[in-house]
Design a protein around this motif. Structure first.
Motif, PDB file in Angstrom:
ATOM      1  N   ALA A 144       0.830  -1.193   0.000  1.00  0.00           N
ATOM      2  CA  ALA A 144       0.000   0.000   0.000  1.00  0.00           C
ATOM      3  C   ALA A 144       0.867   1.245   0.000  1.00  0.00           C
ATOM      4  CB  ALA A 144      -0.901  -0.015   1.240  1.00  0.00           C
ATOM      5  N   GLN A 145       2.048   1.116   0.552  1.00  0.00           N
ATOM      6  CA  GLN A 145       2.924   2.288   0.623  1.00  0.00           C
ATOM      7  C   GLN A 145       3.766   2.457  -0.643  1.00  0.00           C
ATOM      8  OE1 GLN A 145       5.230   1.781   4.162  1.00  0.00           O
ATOM      9  NE2 GLN A 145       3.444   1.925   5.499  1.00  0.00           N
ATOM     10  N   ARG A 146       3.755   1.433  -1.508  1.00  0.00           N
ATOM     11  CA  ARG A 146       4.579   1.512  -2.722  1.00  0.00           C
ATOM     12  C   ARG A 146       3.855   2.317  -3.779  1.00  0.00           C
ATOM     13  NH1 ARG A 146       7.532  -0.111   0.550  1.00  0.00           N
ATOM     14  NH2 ARG A 146       8.269   1.977   0.075  1.00  0.00           N
ATOM     15  N   SER A 147       4.581   3.032  -4.588  1.00  0.00           N
ATOM     16  CA  SER A 147       3.945   3.849  -5.631  1.00  0.00           C
ATOM     17  C   SER A 147       3.597   2.962  -6.825  1.00  0.00           C
ATOM     18  CB  SER A 147       4.916   4.955  -6.062  1.00  0.00           C
ATOM     19  OG  SER A 147       6.028   4.346  -6.674  1.00  0.00           O
ATOM     20  N   GLN A 148       2.735   3.532  -7.663  1.00  0.00           N
ATOM     21  CA  GLN A 148       2.320   2.824  -8.874  1.00  0.00           C
ATOM     22  C   GLN A 148       3.550   2.487  -9.728  1.00  0.00           C
ATOM     23  OE1 GLN A 148      -1.158   2.683  -9.094  1.00  0.00           O
ATOM     24  NE2 GLN A 148      -1.227   1.473 -10.974  1.00  0.00           N
ATOM     25  N   GLY A 149       4.397   3.468  -9.825  1.00  0.00           N
ATOM     26  CA  GLY A 149       5.594   3.319 -10.677  1.00  0.00           C
ATOM     27  C   GLY A 149       6.474   2.187 -10.214  1.00  0.00           C
ATOM     28  N   GLU A 150       6.699   2.148  -8.863  1.00  0.00           N
ATOM     29  CA  GLU A 150       7.539   1.076  -8.322  1.00  0.00           C
ATOM     30  C   GLU A 150       6.935  -0.270  -8.656  1.00  0.00           C
ATOM     31  OE1 GLU A 150       9.749   2.344  -4.209  1.00  0.00           O
ATOM     32  OE2 GLU A 150       7.548   2.529  -4.190  1.00  0.00           O
ATOM     33  N   LEU A 151       5.607  -0.362  -8.441  1.00  0.00           N
ATOM     34  CA  LEU A 151       4.941  -1.639  -8.679  1.00  0.00           C
ATOM     35  C   LEU A 151       5.010  -2.002 -10.147  1.00  0.00           C
ATOM     36  CD1 LEU A 151       1.892  -1.272  -6.236  1.00  0.00           C
ATOM     37  CD2 LEU A 151       3.834  -2.801  -5.997  1.00  0.00           C
ATOM     38  N   ASN A 152       4.884  -0.999 -10.994  1.00  0.00           N
ATOM     39  CA  ASN A 152       4.945  -1.252 -12.437  1.00  0.00           C
ATOM     40  C   ASN A 152       6.297  -1.856 -12.845  1.00  0.00           C
ATOM     41  OD1 ASN A 152       2.514  -0.767 -13.706  1.00  0.00           O
ATOM     42  ND2 ASN A 152       2.801   1.468 -13.723  1.00  0.00           N
ATOM     43  N   GLU A 153       7.336  -1.427 -12.178  1.00  0.00           N
ATOM     44  CA  GLU A 153       8.686  -1.944 -12.493  1.00  0.00           C
ATOM     45  C   GLU A 153       8.852  -3.381 -12.003  1.00  0.00           C
ATOM     46  OE1 GLU A 153      11.515  -0.654 -14.044  1.00  0.00           O
ATOM     47  OE2 GLU A 153       9.971   0.757 -14.754  1.00  0.00           O
ATOM     48  N   GLY A 154       8.109  -3.699 -10.972  1.00  0.00           N
ATOM     49  CA  GLY A 154       8.253  -5.030 -10.348  1.00  0.00           C
ATOM     50  C   GLY A 154       9.196  -4.910  -9.161  1.00  0.00           C
ATOM     51  N   VAL A 166      10.717 -15.346   3.646  1.00  0.00           N
ATOM     52  CA  VAL A 166       9.929 -15.499   2.409  1.00  0.00           C
ATOM     53  C   VAL A 166      10.460 -14.516   1.374  1.00  0.00           C
ATOM     54  CG1 VAL A 166       7.629 -15.464   1.411  1.00  0.00           C
ATOM     55  CG2 VAL A 166       7.908 -16.011   3.819  1.00  0.00           C
ATOM     56  N   GLN A 167      10.742 -15.098   0.172  1.00  0.00           N
ATOM     57  CA  GLN A 167      11.124 -14.223  -0.934  1.00  0.00           C
ATOM     58  C   GLN A 167       9.858 -13.908  -1.736  1.00  0.00           C
ATOM     59  OE1 GLN A 167      13.909 -16.903  -2.753  1.00  0.00           O
ATOM     60  NE2 GLN A 167      15.678 -15.706  -1.960  1.00  0.00           N
ATOM     61  N   LEU A 168       9.715 -12.625  -2.036  1.00  0.00           N
ATOM     62  CA  LEU A 168       8.488 -12.194  -2.732  1.00  0.00           C
ATOM     63  C   LEU A 168       8.840 -11.412  -3.986  1.00  0.00           C
ATOM     64  CD1 LEU A 168       6.827 -10.979   0.500  1.00  0.00           C
ATOM     65  CD2 LEU A 168       5.640 -12.505  -1.056  1.00  0.00           C
ATOM     66  N   ALA A 169       8.041 -11.606  -5.008  1.00  0.00           N
ATOM     67  CA  ALA A 169       8.200 -10.796  -6.220  1.00  0.00           C
ATOM     68  C   ALA A 169       6.806 -10.275  -6.603  1.00  0.00           C
ATOM     69  CB  ALA A 169       8.784 -11.633  -7.341  1.00  0.00           C
ATOM     70  N   ILE A 170       6.670  -8.989  -6.905  1.00  0.00           N
ATOM     71  CA  ILE A 170       5.372  -8.364  -7.245  1.00  0.00           C
ATOM     72  C   ILE A 170       5.546  -7.608  -8.551  1.00  0.00           C
ATOM     73  CG2 ILE A 170       3.606  -6.711  -6.489  1.00  0.00           C
ATOM     74  CD1 ILE A 170       5.806  -7.825  -3.803  1.00  0.00           C
ATOM     75  N   GLY A 171       4.647  -7.841  -9.443  1.00  0.00           N
ATOM     76  CA  GLY A 171       4.775  -7.150 -10.731  1.00  0.00           C
ATOM     77  C   GLY A 171       3.412  -6.818 -11.321  1.00  0.00           C
ATOM     78  N   PRO A 172       3.323  -5.933 -12.328  1.00  0.00           N
ATOM     79  CA  PRO A 172       2.037  -5.490 -12.913  1.00  0.00           C
ATOM     80  C   PRO A 172       1.485  -6.543 -13.879  1.00  0.00           C
ATOM     81  CG  PRO A 172       3.906  -4.438 -14.015  1.00  0.00           C
ATOM     82  CD  PRO A 172       4.474  -5.297 -12.949  1.00  0.00           C
ATOM     83  N   ILE A 173       0.137  -6.706 -13.822  1.00  0.00           N
ATOM     84  CA  ILE A 173      -0.479  -7.599 -14.811  1.00  0.00           C
ATOM     85  C   ILE A 173      -0.863  -6.708 -15.984  1.00  0.00           C
ATOM     86  CG2 ILE A 173      -2.405  -9.166 -15.278  1.00  0.00           C
ATOM     87  CD1 ILE A 173      -2.379  -9.805 -12.235  1.00  0.00           C
ATOM     88  N   THR A 174      -0.181  -7.007 -17.116  1.00  0.00           N
ATOM     89  CA  THR A 174      -0.414  -6.183 -18.304  1.00  0.00           C
ATOM     90  C   THR A 174      -0.218  -7.053 -19.540  1.00  0.00           C
ATOM     91  OG1 THR A 174       0.356  -4.225 -19.488  1.00  0.00           O
ATOM     92  CG2 THR A 174       1.999  -5.417 -18.236  1.00  0.00           C
ATOM     93  N   ASP A 175      -0.439  -6.432 -20.712  1.00  0.00           N
ATOM     94  CA  ASP A 175      -0.267  -7.243 -21.911  1.00  0.00           C
ATOM     95  C   ASP A 175       1.209  -7.447 -22.177  1.00  0.00           C
ATOM     96  OD1 ASP A 175       0.304  -4.642 -22.417  1.00  0.00           O
ATOM     97  OD2 ASP A 175      -0.409  -4.723 -24.518  1.00  0.00           O
ATOM     98  N   SER A 176       1.483  -8.381 -23.116  1.00  0.00           N
ATOM     99  CA  SER A 176       2.871  -8.765 -23.371  1.00  0.00           C
ATOM    100  C   SER A 176       3.688  -7.593 -23.842  1.00  0.00           C
ATOM    101  CB  SER A 176       2.943  -9.873 -24.416  1.00  0.00           C
ATOM    102  OG  SER A 176       2.199 -10.959 -23.954  1.00  0.00           O
ATOM    103  N   ASP A 177       2.991  -6.635 -24.542  1.00  0.00           N
ATOM    104  CA  ASP A 177       3.742  -5.486 -25.057  1.00  0.00           C
ATOM    105  C   ASP A 177       3.820  -4.377 -24.015  1.00  0.00           C
ATOM    106  OD1 ASP A 177       3.927  -6.859 -27.371  1.00  0.00           O
ATOM    107  OD2 ASP A 177       2.063  -5.976 -28.206  1.00  0.00           O
ATOM    108  N   GLN A 178       3.174  -4.543 -22.905  1.00  0.00           N
ATOM    109  CA  GLN A 178       3.117  -3.559 -21.816  1.00  0.00           C
ATOM    110  C   GLN A 178       2.575  -2.235 -22.341  1.00  0.00           C
ATOM    111  OE1 GLN A 178       6.832  -3.516 -19.433  1.00  0.00           O
ATOM    112  NE2 GLN A 178       7.377  -5.333 -20.634  1.00  0.00           N
ATOM    113  N   SER A 179       1.627  -2.345 -23.301  1.00  0.00           N
ATOM    114  CA  SER A 179       1.075  -1.120 -23.889  1.00  0.00           C
ATOM    115  C   SER A 179      -0.072  -0.589 -23.027  1.00  0.00           C
ATOM    116  CB  SER A 179       0.591  -1.412 -25.328  1.00  0.00           C
ATOM    117  OG  SER A 179      -0.304  -2.515 -25.284  1.00  0.00           O
ATOM    118  N   GLN A 180      -0.578  -1.457 -22.177  1.00  0.00           N
ATOM    119  CA  GLN A 180      -1.713  -1.022 -21.360  1.00  0.00           C
ATOM    120  C   GLN A 180      -1.265  -0.809 -19.924  1.00  0.00           C
ATOM    121  OE1 GLN A 180      -5.036  -3.735 -21.714  1.00  0.00           O
ATOM    122  NE2 GLN A 180      -4.662  -4.012 -23.928  1.00  0.00           N
TER     123      GLN A 180
END
Ligand code: C2E
Ligand code: CA
Ligand code: CA
Length: 771
Positions: A144-154, A166-180
């Motif tokens: 919740a404290q992370r910015s959109q941009g950070e999350l977008n980068e993964g 625990v090792q965690l990885a978080i990333g954006p769900i987007t299309d393969s071209d990351q156009s959306q």
């Protein structure tokens, strides 16, 4: 020896104690040093291990993020958010695929961080995750404290949840071209549970563990020790998971073993060191010390005196007393070597040392002079010869006692050897003072001595010499010797001071002696003859006289005969003259048959025991009748050596030789003694012949009458004038000798002379020889 006093046991005890202390310190300090360096070493390794593990975990997380981004940036995943078709889940998130990827939890989140779907692999089964999932509960506020941009980068995260990291990885769900823009978020989580950690440990080769930051260190029940730790890093910086590196158990047991070995080694070294030092001490020191001590025991103090302390104390005590003894012995020896054993006076060494000292003193005090009084006893040899050496020793001891009583404390009395004494004195005395002292001393010596009940009186002759600055010891001694020699020639009991003139005389005497010795060896001495005639000048006898051609002239016998007598050359010289004279006699008799030969004998020659035998051999081998050979002896000779001379005279007379008393009237012989001697003629000394010429005939008359009474011929010597000849003839002198008739001549000249004079007319008075 009691144990506690034994040096050996004490040394051993101290040795063990010292070695114990030092090896203890050594053991402790090396242990500390080793531990410290091991710790540093371990620390360095552990930090390297930490860095390696961090890298490994980081690359694992990176892989997890890559895998996550592969899934989240995929059209199928984007579609799934729309369609929520289970086919997508079933085909992509099977148990096997999750196990292969090492993922335990998958979360599909909406953009406002609501869990849309969640899968959890637990005990090999896939389960649906609820929003109550503890991991999610922990994750949600972080996201919740992370910015959109950070999350977008993964992003990658490490959390401590449900007892594991625990090792965690978080990333954006987007299309393969990351156009959306992101339609939601995908989360992958991996629990670093025990099997995974095991794998990681075997992969990295490092023993490690993970724990929540802030929780207490794991107990070391297992024995493992934590050597380094660090917080794991993720996208947010330091996570709350701590990585701990522990020392492997094996290493710990090795360490313990090494410590035990070190202790064992130290003890062994201690034992061996003690043993070897003890052995070395025993061999190199103690055994020798015991030997030395045994030797020292021989010098142990008087019985009853208890040895104190240990062996070394006793040794030092013994050495101390030995050194003391040596010091005393040295002092005694020092005095002894400077003392004459017989008389207790100083000896020559003492003399040398005193002289050096006195001369040094004299140099500092101008008015002082060092004087040497040198003297020996007259006729001491007679004491030895007649009374024996023991009596001689007593005489010397008594004389020494008298000397000691006469000298001052600063004087040194010395016995130089035999009967020769010296007094070395330093004073400001003048010559008169010295003379007085010398005479007092000689007077003391002259006092009668009582030896073996026999009372005797001895005299001494003394020479005095002064030491001038810079004069050597030898010079001083020689000067005193010269003066003493002079004193002796002045008569017994005399004193003489050294003078430069004396020195000159001595030098000349020495040169005469040297030349005479050479002349004798080279046969350069000649024998001349002087006729002895009857009052008419007819030769009846010849006197053989020694002649020495030296440096182109004839050196007078009055000067070389005394030197020959003093130097002992007289025996050789006398025999030389006798031999040559006797061998010439037959040749001379061929001219004047019946000629008789007079040979002079010195008193020194008369003292030779075998003189008579030698002369007999000489005369007999020349086939000359003994009665034709006469020997002349000076009257003065009888004064000193009466006893010995008389015996010799009788020897010669009994062998058939005639004996004539030479220089008669000058030596004050006692008439009684003259009567007892086997003399056949008296030679009237030339001084009386001279008196006749001057009109005084008294002594000549007496001697002629004496000769007549004793039935001895009288030969008048030194007849030089016709007056003398005539008066002698008138007085009835049967035989004359003198320049008036003939001077001493060499053989050839004599033969001519004889031929001329043998035809002389017979004496008018017709005096015949006494038989
Ligand atoms: P002497 O035995 O009394 O010898 C006589 C000395 O008187 C000789 O001196 C002789 O030359 C000297 N004379 C003889 N006639 C006269 C004279 O008319 N007037 C004067 N003024 N003198 C005369 P010479 O040869 O110089 O000897 C001196 C002394 O040396 C001798 O005295 C003798 O004692 C000693 N002498 C010489 N030759 C020998 C020797 O072969 N053996 C020994 N033992 N003594 C010797
Ligand atoms: Ca003579
Ligand atoms: Ca004479």
């Amino acid at each position: 020896m009691p144990f506690n006093q034994s040096l050996r046991s004490r040394m051993l005890l101290y040795l063990v104690l010292i070695l114990l202390i030092f090896s203890g310190i050594g053991y402790w300090s090396t242990g500390r040093l080793l531990a410290h360096s091991q710790h540093n070493h371990e620390q360095r390794f552990a930090e390297a291990d930490l860095r390696r593990l961090q890298t490994l975990l980081h690359s694992q997380q990176q892989n997890l993020l890559h895998t996550l981004l592969d899934y989240s940036r995929w059209d199928d995943t984007l579609n799934y958010l729309d369609t929520r078709s289970s086919a997508y889940l079933k085909s992509n998130y099977t148990r096997d695929s999750l196990e292969n990827l090492g993922i335990d939890l998958v979360l599909f989140l909406s953009t406002d961080l609501q869990v849309l779907e969640g899968l959890h692999l637990h005990d090999g089964r896939l389960q649906t995750v609820t929003t109550h999932n503890p991991l999610w509960q922990q994750l949600k506020p972080i996201l919740a404290q992370r910015s959109q941009g950070e999350l977008n980068e993964g992003i990658k995260l490490v959390l401590w949840a449900e007892g594991t990291a625990v090792q965690l990885a978080i990333g954006p769900i987007t299309d393969s071209d990351q156009s959306q823009p992101a339609a939601g978020w995908l989360v992958f989580a991996r629990h670093l549970d025990a099997p995974r950690l095991q794998r990681l440990q075997s992969e990295s080769g490092v023993a490690f563990s993970l724990q929540a930051n802030g929780s207490p260190l794991p107990d070391t029940e297992s024995g493992a020790q934590i050597v380094a730790s660090d917080l794991l890093k993720d996208c947010l910086g330091l996570s709350d998971v701590r990585l701990l590196i522990s020392r492997p158990l094996a290493a710990q047991s090795h360490l313990a073993l090494a410590e035990r070995l070190q202790l064992g080694n130290s003890l062994l070294i201690l034992f061996l060191a003690t043993l070897s030092v003890a052995l070395l001490l025993e061999h190199l020191v103690l055994r020798r010390l015991s030997r030395l001590q045994r030797v020292a025991h021989l010098h142990q103090p008087a019985p009853g005196e208890q040895p104190v302390g240990d062996e070394l104390d006793q040794l030092s005590h013994s050495l101390h007393s030995t050194l003391n003894e040596l010091k005393h012995a040295h002092r005694d020896l020092y005095a002894e070597v400077r003392r004459d054993a017989l008389t207790g006076l100083g000896n020559r060494k003492h003399f040398d040392e005193c002289l050096v000292l006195f001369q040094a003193l004299q140099q500092r005090h101008d008015n002082m002079r060092t004087t040497l009084y040198l003297f020996d006893l007259d006729n001491f040899k007679l004491v030895n010869d007649c009374l024996g050496h023991e009596a001689g020793d007593h005489v010397l001891q008594q004389i020494a006692e008298r000397i000691r009583s006469m000298i001052r404390a600063s004087d040194s009395a010395i016995r130089l050897g035999g009967d020769e004494f010296a007094i070395l004195s330093i004073s400001d005395c003048d010559e008169l003072g010295m003379q007085t002292f010398a005479e007092r001393l000689l007077e003391a010596i002259r006092q009668p001595l009582l030896i073996d009940g026999i009372r005797m009186t001895l005299s001494a002759s003394m020479g005095i010499a002064d030491s001038k600055t810079g004069m050597s010891q030898d010079q001083l001694l020689r000067n005193a010797d010269i003066a003493m020699y002079e004193a002796k020639s002045l008569g017994k009991g005399s004193v003489a001071f050294f003078s430069a003139q004396m020195h000159e005389q001595v030098r000349e005497r020495m040169s005469i002696e040297q030349d005479l010795r050479a002349a004798l060896a080279n046969g350069q001495l000649e024998v001349w003859f002087q006729p002895i005639v009857d009052p008419n000048g007819r030769p009846l006898m010849l006197e053989a006289l020694a002649r020495w051609p030296r440096n182109g002239t004839l050196f007078p016998p009055d000067r070389f005969i005394p030197v020959a007598e003093e130097s002992g050359l007289i025996d050789e010289l006398g025999m030389y003259i006798a031999r040559n004279a006797i061998s010439a006699l037959p040749r001379l008799q061929a001219v004047q048959p019946g000629l008789e030969l007079n040979i002079n004998l010195s008193v020194k020659q008369m003292l030779q025991d075998d003189l008579a035998t030698q002369l007999c051999t000489l005369v007999d081998s020349a086939q000359v009748p003994r009665r034709l050979v006469h020997f002349e002896l000076t009257e003065s000779a009888f004064a000193d050596h009466q006893q010995n001379l008389e015996q010799q005279l009788f020897n010669l007379a009994s062998e058939g030789f005639d004996l004539h008393m030479d220089d008669f009237g000058t030596g004050y012989s006692s008439l009684q003694r003259l009567q007892s001697l086997p003399m056949s003629a008296l030679k009237l000394d030339k001084s009386f012949t001279r008196q006749i010429g001057q009109g005084d005939e008294r002594i000549a008359r007496v001697i002629l009458s004496l000769g007549e009474q004793l039935q001895m011929q009288v030969i008048a010597e030194g007849v030089e004038t016709e007056t003398e000849r005539r008066r002698l003839q008138e007085l009835g002198c049967p035989l004359m000798q003198g320049f008036l008739f003939g001077k001493p001549m060499p053989e050839q000249e004599l033969i001519t002379w004889l031929r001329l004079h043998s035809a002389s007319p017979a004496p008018a008075t017709g005096i015949s020889r006494a038989s």
